[in-house]
Design a protein around this motif. Structure first.
Motif, PDB file in Angstrom:
ATOM      1  N   LEU A 203       0.826  -1.209   0.000  1.00  0.00           N
ATOM      2  CA  LEU A 203       0.000   0.000   0.000  1.00  0.00           C
ATOM      3  C   LEU A 203       0.860   1.259   0.000  1.00  0.00           C
ATOM      4  O   LEU A 203       0.552   2.239  -0.686  1.00  0.00           O
ATOM      5  CB  LEU A 203      -0.927  -0.007   1.223  1.00  0.00           C
ATOM      6  CG  LEU A 203      -1.987  -1.115   1.260  1.00  0.00           C
ATOM      7  CD1 LEU A 203      -2.719  -1.106   2.593  1.00  0.00           C
ATOM      8  CD2 LEU A 203      -2.975  -0.956   0.112  1.00  0.00           C
ATOM      9  N   GLN A 204       1.948   1.214   0.750  1.00  0.00           N
ATOM     10  CA  GLN A 204       2.842   2.369   0.810  1.00  0.00           C
ATOM     11  C   GLN A 204       3.531   2.599  -0.532  1.00  0.00           C
ATOM     12  O   GLN A 204       3.648   3.740  -0.994  1.00  0.00           O
ATOM     13  CB  GLN A 204       3.889   2.157   1.908  1.00  0.00           C
ATOM     14  CG  GLN A 204       4.828   3.343   2.099  1.00  0.00           C
ATOM     15  CD  GLN A 204       5.825   3.114   3.228  1.00  0.00           C
ATOM     16  OE1 GLN A 204       5.786   2.081   3.900  1.00  0.00           O
ATOM     17  NE2 GLN A 204       6.710   4.062   3.433  1.00  0.00           N
TER      18      GLN A 204
ATOM     19  N   LYS B   3      -2.244   3.949 -10.253  1.00  0.00           N
ATOM     20  CA  LYS B   3      -3.645   3.613 -10.032  1.00  0.00           C
ATOM     21  C   LYS B   3      -4.475   3.950 -11.263  1.00  0.00           C
ATOM     22  O   LYS B   3      -4.151   4.869 -12.018  1.00  0.00           O
ATOM     23  CB  LYS B   3      -4.201   4.375  -8.825  1.00  0.00           C
ATOM     24  CG  LYS B   3      -3.723   3.882  -7.476  1.00  0.00           C
ATOM     25  CD  LYS B   3      -4.449   4.634  -6.363  1.00  0.00           C
ATOM     26  CE  LYS B   3      -4.054   4.141  -4.988  1.00  0.00           C
ATOM     27  NZ  LYS B   3      -4.802   4.852  -3.919  1.00  0.00           N
TER      28      LYS B   3
ATOM     29  N   GLU C 293       1.265   4.175  -3.206  1.00  0.00           N
ATOM     30  CA  GLU C 293       1.026   5.613  -3.070  1.00  0.00           C
ATOM     31  C   GLU C 293       2.287   6.439  -3.280  1.00  0.00           C
ATOM     32  O   GLU C 293       2.230   7.670  -3.276  1.00  0.00           O
ATOM     33  CB  GLU C 293       0.467   5.911  -1.670  1.00  0.00           C
ATOM     34  CG  GLU C 293      -0.835   5.201  -1.338  1.00  0.00           C
ATOM     35  CD  GLU C 293      -2.003   5.700  -2.173  1.00  0.00           C
ATOM     36  OE1 GLU C 293      -1.884   6.798  -2.768  1.00  0.00           O
ATOM     37  OE2 GLU C 293      -3.032   4.998  -2.241  1.00  0.00           O
TER      38      GLU C 293
ATOM     39  N   GLU D 128       2.886   8.670  -8.765  1.00  0.00           N
ATOM     40  CA  GLU D 128       1.669   8.806  -9.554  1.00  0.00           C
ATOM     41  C   GLU D 128       1.667   7.806 -10.711  1.00  0.00           C
ATOM     42  O   GLU D 128       2.702   7.283 -11.111  1.00  0.00           O
ATOM     43  CB  GLU D 128       1.555  10.229 -10.103  1.00  0.00           C
ATOM     44  CG  GLU D 128       1.399  11.297  -9.024  1.00  0.00           C
ATOM     45  CD  GLU D 128       1.232  12.678  -9.628  1.00  0.00           C
ATOM     46  OE1 GLU D 128       1.284  12.787 -10.875  1.00  0.00           O
ATOM     47  OE2 GLU D 128       1.051  13.639  -8.860  1.00  0.00           O
TER      48      GLU D 128
ATOM     49  N   GLY E  53      -9.238   3.956  -8.910  1.00  0.00           N
ATOM     50  CA  GLY E  53      -8.501   3.824  -7.660  1.00  0.00           C
ATOM     51  C   GLY E  53      -7.859   2.476  -7.446  1.00  0.00           C
ATOM     52  O   GLY E  53      -7.290   2.220  -6.377  1.00  0.00           O
TER      53      GLY E  53
END
Length: 298
Positions: free
Chosen positions: A28-29, A38, A32, A35, A42
Protein backbone atom coordinates in the motif's frame (compact mmCIF):
# COMPACT_ATOMS: atom_id res chain seq x y z
CA UNK A 1 0.03 -16.40 -17.80
CA UNK A 2 0.46 -16.96 -14.06
CA UNK A 3 1.34 -13.33 -13.49
CA UNK A 4 -1.68 -12.18 -15.47
CA UNK A 5 -3.94 -14.36 -13.35
CA UNK A 6 -2.38 -13.09 -10.14
CA UNK A 7 -2.74 -9.46 -11.17
CA UNK A 8 -6.49 -10.08 -11.35
CA UNK A 9 -6.43 -11.73 -7.94
CA UNK A 10 -4.42 -8.89 -6.41
CA UNK A 11 -6.76 -6.35 -7.95
CA UNK A 12 -9.72 -8.15 -6.37
CA UNK A 13 -7.99 -8.35 -2.99
CA UNK A 14 -7.23 -4.64 -3.14
CA UNK A 15 -10.86 -3.83 -3.99
CA UNK A 16 -11.92 -5.92 -0.97
CA UNK A 17 -9.23 -4.71 1.41
CA UNK A 18 -11.78 -3.53 3.96
CA UNK A 19 -13.33 -7.00 4.06
CA UNK A 20 -10.23 -9.19 4.10
CA UNK A 21 -7.30 -6.88 4.93
CA UNK A 22 -4.82 -9.11 3.11
CA UNK A 23 -2.88 -6.44 1.21
CA UNK A 24 0.37 -5.72 3.03
CA UNK A 25 1.26 -2.23 4.32
CA UNK A 26 4.46 -2.32 2.26
CA UNK A 27 2.45 -2.76 -0.92
CA UNK A 28 0.00 0.00 0.00
CA UNK A 29 2.84 2.37 0.81
CA UNK A 30 4.64 1.66 -2.45
CA UNK A 31 1.41 2.07 -4.40
CA UNK A 32 1.03 5.61 -3.07
CA UNK A 33 4.70 6.48 -3.54
CA UNK A 34 4.33 7.64 -7.14
CA UNK A 35 1.67 8.81 -9.55
CA UNK A 36 0.35 6.68 -12.39
CA UNK A 37 0.12 3.49 -10.38
CA UNK A 38 -3.64 3.61 -10.03
CA UNK A 39 -6.51 3.50 -12.48
CA UNK A 40 -9.20 6.21 -12.47
CA UNK A 41 -11.23 3.82 -10.29
CA UNK A 42 -8.50 3.82 -7.66
CA UNK A 43 -7.31 0.27 -8.33
CA UNK A 44 -3.68 -0.66 -9.00
CA UNK A 45 -2.89 -0.72 -12.71
CA UNK A 46 -2.12 -4.07 -14.32
CA UNK A 47 1.29 -2.73 -15.36
CA UNK A 48 2.15 -1.84 -11.77
CA UNK A 49 0.97 -5.21 -10.45
CA UNK A 50 3.03 -7.08 -13.03
CA UNK A 51 6.01 -4.92 -12.06
CA UNK A 52 5.54 -5.85 -8.39
CA UNK A 53 5.38 -9.55 -9.23
CA UNK A 54 8.45 -9.37 -11.45
CA UNK A 55 10.59 -7.49 -8.91
CA UNK A 56 9.74 -9.69 -5.90
CA UNK A 57 10.96 -6.92 -3.56
CA UNK A 58 7.55 -6.25 -2.03
CA UNK A 59 5.26 -9.06 -0.88
CA UNK A 60 1.73 -7.88 -1.74
CA UNK A 61 -0.25 -10.52 0.20
CA UNK A 62 -0.18 -11.19 3.93
CA UNK A 63 0.33 -14.94 3.71
CA UNK A 64 0.27 -15.30 7.50
CA UNK A 65 -3.43 -14.37 7.53
CA UNK A 66 -4.25 -15.83 4.13
CA UNK A 67 -6.77 -18.71 4.09
CA UNK A 68 -8.04 -21.03 1.39
CA UNK A 69 -11.49 -19.50 1.79
CA UNK A 70 -10.16 -16.15 0.57
CA UNK A 71 -9.10 -17.69 -2.72
CA UNK A 72 -12.37 -19.59 -3.09
CA UNK A 73 -14.30 -16.35 -2.52
CA UNK A 74 -12.49 -14.95 -5.54
CA UNK A 75 -13.28 -18.05 -7.61
CA UNK A 76 -16.94 -17.69 -6.61
CA UNK A 77 -16.81 -14.05 -7.68
CA UNK A 78 -15.43 -15.08 -11.09
CA UNK A 79 -18.15 -17.71 -11.48
CA UNK A 80 -20.83 -15.14 -10.75
CA UNK A 81 -19.34 -12.90 -13.42
CA UNK A 82 -19.04 -15.76 -15.90
CA UNK A 83 -21.20 -18.79 -15.00
CA UNK A 84 -19.76 -20.87 -17.87
CA UNK A 85 -16.19 -20.47 -16.62
CA UNK A 86 -14.38 -23.72 -17.37
CA UNK A 87 -12.92 -25.82 -14.58
CA UNK A 88 -9.60 -25.88 -16.42
CA UNK A 89 -9.47 -22.09 -16.16
CA UNK A 90 -10.16 -22.25 -12.43
CA UNK A 91 -7.37 -24.82 -12.12
CA UNK A 92 -4.97 -22.48 -13.89
CA UNK A 93 -5.87 -19.79 -11.34
CA UNK A 94 -5.04 -22.24 -8.58
CA UNK A 95 -1.71 -23.02 -10.24
CA UNK A 96 -1.07 -19.29 -10.38
CA UNK A 97 -1.57 -19.09 -6.63
CA UNK A 98 1.00 -21.86 -6.16
CA UNK A 99 3.31 -19.90 -8.45
CA UNK A 100 3.13 -16.78 -6.32
CA UNK A 101 3.62 -18.84 -3.15
CA UNK A 102 6.88 -20.23 -4.52
CA UNK A 103 7.79 -16.83 -5.95
CA UNK A 104 7.85 -15.29 -2.47
CA UNK A 105 9.35 -18.35 -0.78
CA UNK A 106 6.38 -18.96 1.49
CA UNK A 107 7.30 -21.94 3.72
CA UNK A 108 5.75 -25.09 2.27
CA UNK A 109 4.73 -26.40 5.68
CA UNK A 110 2.73 -23.26 6.41
CA UNK A 111 0.92 -23.45 3.08
CA UNK A 112 0.36 -27.22 3.08
CA UNK A 113 -2.90 -26.97 5.02
CA UNK A 114 -4.24 -24.32 2.64
CA UNK A 115 -3.35 -26.52 -0.31
CA UNK A 116 -5.22 -29.46 1.19
CA UNK A 117 -8.33 -27.35 1.76
CA UNK A 118 -8.16 -26.04 -1.80
CA UNK A 119 -7.92 -29.61 -3.10
CA UNK A 120 -11.16 -30.50 -1.32
CA UNK A 121 -12.88 -27.37 -2.59
CA UNK A 122 -11.80 -28.04 -6.16
CA UNK A 123 -13.23 -31.56 -6.10
CA UNK A 124 -16.65 -30.05 -5.51
CA UNK A 125 -15.99 -27.24 -7.97
CA UNK A 126 -15.16 -29.73 -10.72
CA UNK A 127 -18.46 -31.52 -10.22
CA UNK A 128 -20.31 -28.22 -10.27
CA UNK A 129 -18.63 -27.06 -13.48
CA UNK A 130 -19.25 -30.41 -15.18
CA UNK A 131 -22.93 -30.36 -14.24
CA UNK A 132 -23.20 -26.84 -15.62
CA UNK A 133 -21.49 -27.85 -18.87
CA UNK A 134 -23.75 -30.89 -19.26
CA UNK A 135 -26.81 -28.63 -19.30
CA UNK A 136 -25.41 -26.11 -21.77
CA UNK A 137 -25.53 -27.10 -25.44
CA UNK A 138 -23.20 -24.24 -26.39
CA UNK A 139 -20.32 -25.60 -24.30
CA UNK A 140 -17.66 -27.46 -26.29
CA UNK A 141 -16.97 -31.04 -25.23
CA UNK A 142 -13.25 -30.62 -25.82
CA UNK A 143 -11.11 -28.16 -23.89
CA UNK A 144 -8.64 -25.73 -25.42
CA UNK A 145 -7.51 -25.43 -29.01
CA UNK A 146 -8.02 -28.13 -31.62
CA UNK A 147 -4.88 -29.90 -32.87
CA UNK A 148 -3.50 -28.59 -36.14
CA UNK A 149 -4.60 -31.05 -38.87
CA UNK A 150 -1.90 -32.29 -41.20
CA UNK A 151 -3.77 -30.95 -44.24
CA UNK A 152 -3.81 -27.44 -42.76
CA UNK A 153 -0.16 -27.79 -41.73
CA UNK A 154 0.72 -28.50 -45.37
CA UNK A 155 -1.30 -25.52 -46.58
CA UNK A 156 0.33 -23.18 -44.06
CA UNK A 157 3.83 -24.37 -44.97
CA UNK A 158 3.17 -24.00 -48.70
CA UNK A 159 1.62 -20.55 -48.34
CA UNK A 160 4.55 -19.29 -46.27
CA UNK A 161 7.01 -20.71 -48.80
CA UNK A 162 5.31 -18.69 -51.55
CA UNK A 163 5.53 -15.40 -49.67
CA UNK A 164 8.21 -12.92 -50.67
CA UNK A 165 8.61 -11.57 -47.13
CA UNK A 166 11.52 -13.35 -45.44
CA UNK A 167 9.66 -13.18 -42.13
CA UNK A 168 7.53 -16.02 -43.48
CA UNK A 169 10.70 -18.02 -44.16
CA UNK A 170 11.56 -17.65 -40.49
CA UNK A 171 8.01 -18.52 -39.38
CA UNK A 172 7.80 -21.52 -41.69
CA UNK A 173 11.02 -22.99 -40.30
CA UNK A 174 9.88 -22.35 -36.74
CA UNK A 175 6.58 -24.12 -37.40
CA UNK A 176 8.10 -27.08 -39.27
CA UNK A 177 10.75 -27.69 -36.61
CA UNK A 178 8.08 -27.51 -33.87
CA UNK A 179 5.92 -29.99 -35.80
CA UNK A 180 8.74 -32.47 -36.38
CA UNK A 181 10.02 -32.28 -32.82
CA UNK A 182 6.46 -32.46 -31.45
CA UNK A 183 7.57 -29.78 -29.03
CA UNK A 184 6.12 -26.70 -27.44
CA UNK A 185 6.92 -23.33 -28.98
CA UNK A 186 9.01 -22.40 -25.96
CA UNK A 187 11.24 -25.45 -26.54
CA UNK A 188 11.68 -24.57 -30.20
CA UNK A 189 12.49 -20.96 -29.36
CA UNK A 190 15.20 -22.12 -26.95
CA UNK A 191 17.04 -24.48 -29.32
CA UNK A 192 20.80 -23.98 -29.40
CA UNK A 193 23.22 -25.04 -32.09
CA UNK A 194 25.04 -27.25 -29.61
CA UNK A 195 21.72 -29.10 -29.12
CA UNK A 196 21.87 -30.20 -32.78
CA UNK A 197 23.85 -32.90 -34.52
CA UNK A 198 23.86 -35.10 -37.61
CA UNK A 199 23.71 -38.88 -37.31
CA UNK A 200 23.61 -40.95 -40.50
CA UNK A 201 20.62 -39.61 -42.46
CA UNK A 202 18.94 -37.78 -39.58
CA UNK A 203 19.19 -34.42 -37.89
CA UNK A 204 19.32 -34.86 -34.12
CA UNK A 205 17.86 -32.36 -31.68
CA UNK A 206 18.48 -32.60 -27.94
CA UNK A 207 15.58 -31.12 -25.97
CA UNK A 208 17.05 -30.31 -22.56
CA UNK A 209 13.87 -29.16 -20.82
CA UNK A 210 10.34 -30.20 -21.70
CA UNK A 211 7.00 -30.57 -19.98
CA UNK A 212 7.28 -34.33 -19.43
CA UNK A 213 10.95 -34.11 -18.48
CA UNK A 214 11.39 -31.13 -16.17
CA UNK A 215 14.71 -32.38 -14.79
CA UNK A 216 16.23 -33.04 -18.22
CA UNK A 217 16.74 -36.77 -17.59
CA UNK A 218 15.71 -37.67 -21.16
CA UNK A 219 17.96 -35.11 -22.83
CA UNK A 220 20.42 -37.87 -23.72
CA UNK A 221 17.79 -39.31 -26.09
CA UNK A 222 17.70 -36.96 -29.10
CA UNK A 223 14.74 -36.51 -31.40
CA UNK A 224 15.47 -37.48 -34.99
CA UNK A 225 14.29 -35.36 -37.89
CA UNK A 226 14.44 -36.70 -41.45
CA UNK A 227 14.16 -35.13 -44.88
CA UNK A 228 10.80 -35.35 -46.65
CA UNK A 229 11.74 -35.94 -50.28
CA UNK A 230 8.15 -36.45 -51.44
CA UNK A 231 6.80 -33.15 -50.13
CA UNK A 232 9.42 -30.37 -50.27
CA UNK A 233 7.08 -27.73 -48.83
CA UNK A 234 7.20 -29.44 -45.42
CA UNK A 235 10.73 -30.87 -45.59
CA UNK A 236 12.51 -29.78 -42.39
CA UNK A 237 16.01 -30.11 -43.87
CA UNK A 238 15.12 -27.99 -46.91
CA UNK A 239 13.38 -25.51 -44.63
CA UNK A 240 16.51 -25.14 -42.49
CA UNK A 241 18.64 -24.72 -45.61
CA UNK A 242 16.47 -21.87 -46.92
CA UNK A 243 16.34 -20.36 -43.44
CA UNK A 244 20.13 -20.28 -43.15
CA UNK A 245 20.40 -18.69 -46.60
CA UNK A 246 18.05 -15.90 -45.51
CA UNK A 247 19.32 -15.67 -41.93
CA UNK A 248 23.06 -16.49 -41.97
CA UNK A 249 24.46 -17.94 -38.76
CA UNK A 250 26.24 -15.38 -36.60
CA UNK A 251 27.17 -16.78 -33.20
CA UNK A 252 28.52 -13.41 -32.08
CA UNK A 253 24.99 -11.98 -32.02
CA UNK A 254 22.74 -15.05 -31.80
CA UNK A 255 24.02 -16.35 -28.49
CA UNK A 256 24.23 -19.76 -30.12
CA UNK A 257 20.46 -19.93 -30.69
CA UNK A 258 18.88 -21.40 -33.78
CA UNK A 259 16.18 -18.72 -33.53
CA UNK A 260 17.95 -15.76 -31.89
CA UNK A 261 15.94 -13.16 -30.03
CA UNK A 262 14.16 -12.76 -26.72
CA UNK A 263 10.52 -13.08 -27.85
CA UNK A 264 10.50 -15.67 -30.61
CA UNK A 265 7.24 -17.26 -29.47
CA UNK A 266 5.50 -13.88 -29.52
CA UNK A 267 7.04 -13.20 -32.92
CA UNK A 268 5.59 -16.43 -34.30
CA UNK A 269 2.23 -15.87 -32.61
CA UNK A 270 1.81 -12.48 -34.27
CA UNK A 271 2.91 -13.78 -37.66
CA UNK A 272 0.57 -16.75 -37.37
CA UNK A 273 -2.54 -15.03 -36.03
CA UNK A 274 -2.30 -11.55 -37.51
CA UNK A 275 -0.94 -12.26 -40.97
CA UNK A 276 -1.07 -15.90 -41.99
CA UNK A 277 -4.58 -16.64 -40.75
CA UNK A 278 -5.88 -13.66 -42.71
CA UNK A 279 -4.66 -15.15 -45.99
CA UNK A 280 -7.51 -16.01 -48.38
CA UNK A 281 -6.12 -19.43 -49.37
CA UNK A 282 -5.53 -20.37 -45.75
CA UNK A 283 -9.05 -19.34 -44.77
CA UNK A 284 -10.47 -21.41 -47.63
CA UNK A 285 -8.49 -24.46 -46.51
CA UNK A 286 -9.73 -24.02 -42.95
CA UNK A 287 -13.32 -23.76 -44.13
CA UNK A 288 -12.98 -26.87 -46.30
CA UNK A 289 -11.82 -28.80 -43.24
CA UNK A 290 -14.64 -27.54 -41.05
CA UNK A 291 -12.36 -25.37 -38.93
CA UNK A 292 -12.50 -21.79 -37.77
CA UNK A 293 -9.54 -19.49 -37.23
CA UNK A 294 -10.22 -19.37 -33.50
CA UNK A 295 -10.04 -23.17 -33.26
CA UNK A 296 -6.33 -23.28 -34.07
CA UNK A 297 -3.62 -22.95 -31.48
CA UNK A 298 -0.50 -20.86 -31.96
Amino acid sequence: MYRQHMTRFLEWLFANQRTYGLITPAFLQDLEAAEGRKTPNGLPTAHYLEHILSQKDIIPIDFVRFKAEHFMHWISFLLREKPDLAFSTCSSYRSSLMYIVHLYDVPVKEFHEIEQVLTNHFVGLKKKCNRQAAKDRSVKVTVGKDPLPFTIYQVLAKEMLCKMDREFIWGRTFMIISWNLMSRSSNTAGLLYNHMDFANDAFQFYIIHQKNDQAGDKARDPKHVYANTTNPSICPILSLGIYWLMFPVDHSTSGGRLFPGTSQYERFRKLFSQRLLNDRDVLTALENNGLHVGDLGE
